[in-house]
Each structure stands twice: as C-alpha cells, then as structure tokens.
Design a protein around this motif. Structure first.
Motif, PDB file in Angstrom:
ATOM      1  N   GLY A 187       0.815  -1.209   0.000  1.00 49.04           N
ATOM      2  CA  GLY A 187       0.000   0.000   0.000  1.00 49.04           C
ATOM      3  C   GLY A 187       0.848   1.257   0.000  1.00 49.04           C
ATOM      4  O   GLY A 187       0.547   2.224  -0.724  1.00 49.04           O
ATOM      5  N   GLN A 188       1.916   1.262   0.791  1.00 43.00           N
ATOM      6  CA  GLN A 188       2.809   2.419   0.826  1.00 43.00           C
ATOM      7  C   GLN A 188       3.618   2.546  -0.463  1.00 43.00           C
ATOM      8  O   GLN A 188       3.853   3.668  -0.945  1.00 43.00           O
ATOM      9  N   ILE A 189       4.026   1.417  -1.049  1.00 40.59           N
ATOM     10  CA  ILE A 189       4.758   1.458  -2.321  1.00 40.59           C
ATOM     11  C   ILE A 189       3.879   2.058  -3.413  1.00 40.59           C
ATOM     12  O   ILE A 189       4.320   2.900  -4.205  1.00 40.59           O
ATOM     13  N   HIS A 190       2.624   1.625  -3.448  1.00 40.49           N
ATOM     14  CA  HIS A 190       1.691   2.166  -4.441  1.00 40.49           C
ATOM     15  C   HIS A 190       1.497   3.676  -4.244  1.00 40.49           C
ATOM     16  O   HIS A 190       1.389   4.432  -5.221  1.00 40.49           O
ATOM     17  N   LYS A 191       1.489   4.098  -3.010  1.00 41.39           N
ATOM     18  CA  LYS A 191       1.320   5.513  -2.689  1.00 41.39           C
ATOM     19  C   LYS A 191       2.462   6.356  -3.257  1.00 41.39           C
ATOM     20  O   LYS A 191       2.245   7.484  -3.728  1.00 41.39           O
ATOM     21  N   PHE A 192       3.680   5.822  -3.211  1.00 41.54           N
ATOM     22  CA  PHE A 192       4.857   6.574  -3.673  1.00 41.54           C
ATOM     23  C   PHE A 192       5.292   6.183  -5.084  1.00 41.54           C
ATOM     24  O   PHE A 192       6.379   6.593  -5.522  1.00 41.54           O
ATOM     25  N   ALA A 193       4.482   5.418  -5.800  1.00 46.82           N
ATOM     26  CA  ALA A 193       4.877   4.886  -7.108  1.00 46.82           C
ATOM     27  C   ALA A 193       5.287   5.985  -8.081  1.00 46.82           C
ATOM     28  O   ALA A 193       6.322   5.883  -8.766  1.00 46.82           O
TER      29      ALA A 193
END
Length: 327
Positions: A187-193
């Motif tokens: 979820g955090q990776i997707h947020k900073f993608a």
C-alpha cells in the motif's frame, strides 16, 4: 462574621452548655445565686474574648487567601504557617497541585512554542510545491504528471502536520490487531509509485510473509515517512525493502542515498534535529524521524538506523512483540 460563626457554632454551643451545666450544679448544691452568676458571666466573657481573638486571626487569614487568589502566579509559599496537622496536610496537597499546575503550564507553553516554530517552517515548505504547481499550470502545455507530483508533496506535508498533532494524544487512537505486513508495504509502495517513476529510482521488493500485532494506520504512517525520506535523499540507485536475516521480525528499508554523518546518527530521532543533511536539504523539518521514533515507542516496536555518508542508509523496524503485551 456570619460565615465565621457558622464554622465555630459547635464550639460556642459547647461553651454555653458547660456554663449552664456548671451553674446548674452549683445551684443544686445550694450555692448562692450571685457567685453562680459571676462564674457564668466570667466564663462567657473569657469565651467571647477567645472567639474575638480567633475571629481576628480568621479574618486576617481569609484576607490573605483572597489576596493570593487575586494575584495570578502566587504559589503556596505565601500561605500562613499551618496551625495543626490537618492544615499542614492541606498545604502539602496545595503545594503538589501547584507544582503540577506549573509543570502543565510549562509543557503547554513549550508545546505552543514548538508548534509555532513547526508551523512557520511548514508554511514555508508547503509554498514550494504550491508555487511549482502554479507555474506548471501556466505553461502552454501543462504536464499532468508533474502537477500530480507537486500535489502529492502537498498531501505529504498535510499528512505530516496531522500526524504531529495526533501523536500528542495518540493513546486513545491506537487499535492493535493482526496485520499482514506485505499488504501494508504494498500500500505504501503504491502511494509513492509516481515518485519512484519521476526520479527514475528502482525498487527492490519481493514480498514478505509476516503477520504483525500492531496498529495498521500508525505503522503505515511510519513506513510512509521512512520511504519519503529515502526518496528525498536518494538521487540515483535503488531502494530495497526486505526482512532482516540477522534479526527476526525486523523490516529493513535500505537506500543508496547520501547517507547520514556518524556524529548525527545518535540524534536523528530528536525533535527538530536536521543534522548535516537537513542543512543541505532546505525542505527538512527534523520532524519526520522524531514522529517515527515516538510512534514506534507507543506501539512497543523498535526503530534504529545504520548509515554511512555517501553510501546510503538502512532503517530497521523491529516489529516483534508478544500478544500478552496487550493485556
């Protein structure tokens, strides 16, 4: 006067009763009435004198207390010396309450000062992405991706200030539950993608099979701050997320960024400390890692950092704990 008599009526009633009882006993023993009256009048006069002197003392004490109450900042040092053990205990209680009041006022004043400093810095910081977005919109062919990146930075600053305020009383906001760490990380990776793409940084993450007893929202906030810092200070290379092989239940976020000086490492979790990197990077507030350390402590997790200047940084999130810690 009436308030005083209400506090002393039992004593006055007792004196009158004793005078009447003494006069009655003397009268029953056939003592002449005249000396009985003399004794009664003398006792009443002595009692009245004692009450009058006590009333004057009571009045002075009451006046002193009213003066202390009217003067803001006056402590218990201005109280009269206690007359008995009960007053002494009352004054000790007042002293403790006054010390707690002063401590609370000092904490509130310090927090207000820190909050003012933080907001002042935060306002200057948030102006940068807003101004950048405005300039991008004025171009003949606006670039939506770049505008979205600037709006994302604004969202990050807003999220940080909300986190700063909420951590002041986060105990009531913590909800422990079993959390799938892989889903939280993704979820955090997707947020900073889009930031990864915009900076052309590679991400190394192969997934983890770990269940953590924690608060999903707050741990996600910490991981987001760690990723945000890694992206901010990494100009080229990659960011890696993996479980430590040396220590169980420990998540590692590693970057190939500019690193942190050795003398700055012991202080990175202090409020407002920016160190060498913060002076080089004018957008740094020194609040992000402070919040991470504070939150991880509240969650009963650990956090530590290893870094070498010019070679990168490793952040270790120690997530192991026992279920019994909840009870």
């Amino acid at each position: 006067m009436m308030k005083y008599l209400k506090t002393r009526w039992k004593m006055a009633a007792l004196v009158l009763f004793m005078v009447a009882a003494t006069a009655g006993i003397l009268f029953l023993y056939d003592v002449p009435l005249e000396p009985v009256l003399y004794v009664a009048v003398l006792c009443i006069l002595v009692a009245a004198l004692a009450l009058w002197l006590d009333y004057r003392k009571y009045g002075k004490k009451l006046e002193n207390l009213r003066y202390i109450k009217s003067c803001e900042g006056f402590g218990t040092d201005y109280l009269d010396a206690p007359e008995d053990g009960i007053e002494e205990i009352y004054q000790e209680i007042c002293q403790e309450l006054d010390e707690k009041r002063v401590e609370a006022e000092n904490q509130r004043s310090a927090f207000c000062t820190e909050l003012t400093d933080f907001y002042t810095m935060w306002v200057h910081q948030i102006k940068t992405p807003i101004a950048a977005a405005r300039l991008l919109l004025q171009e003949e062919e606006p670039k939506p991706q770049e505008i979205q990146n600037e709006l994302f930075k604004v969202e990050q600053y807003v999220e940080m200030v909300l986190g700063y305020l909420r951590t002041e009383d986060m105990a009531a906001d913590i909800r422990f539950q079993e959390v799938e760490l892989d889903a939280l990380i993704r979820g955090q990776i997707h947020k900073f993608a889009r930031i990864f793409i915009g900076k052309k940084l590679s991400l190394e993450y192969q997934g983890v099979s770990e269940t953590v007893l924690t608060d999903e929202k707050w741990l996600g906030f910490v991981l987001g701050q760690i990723l945000s810092n890694a992206l901010k200070y990494t100009k080229k290379g990659k960011i890696s997320i993996y479980m430590s092989k040396a220590k169980a239940h420990t998540l590692v976020v590693e970057d190939t960024g500019i690193g942190i000086r050795g003398e700055d490492l012991p202080r990175v979790f202090e409020k407002g400390f920016t160190g060498y990197n913060g002076r080089e990077e004018t957008r740094s507030t020194g609040i992000g890692l402070y919040l991470c350390g504070k939150i991880m402590k509240k969650l009963d997790h650990g956090i530590r950092i290893e870094s070498e200047l010019g070679k990168g940084t490793k952040v270790f999130l120690e997530l192991g704990r026992k279920k019994l810690d909840l009870y």
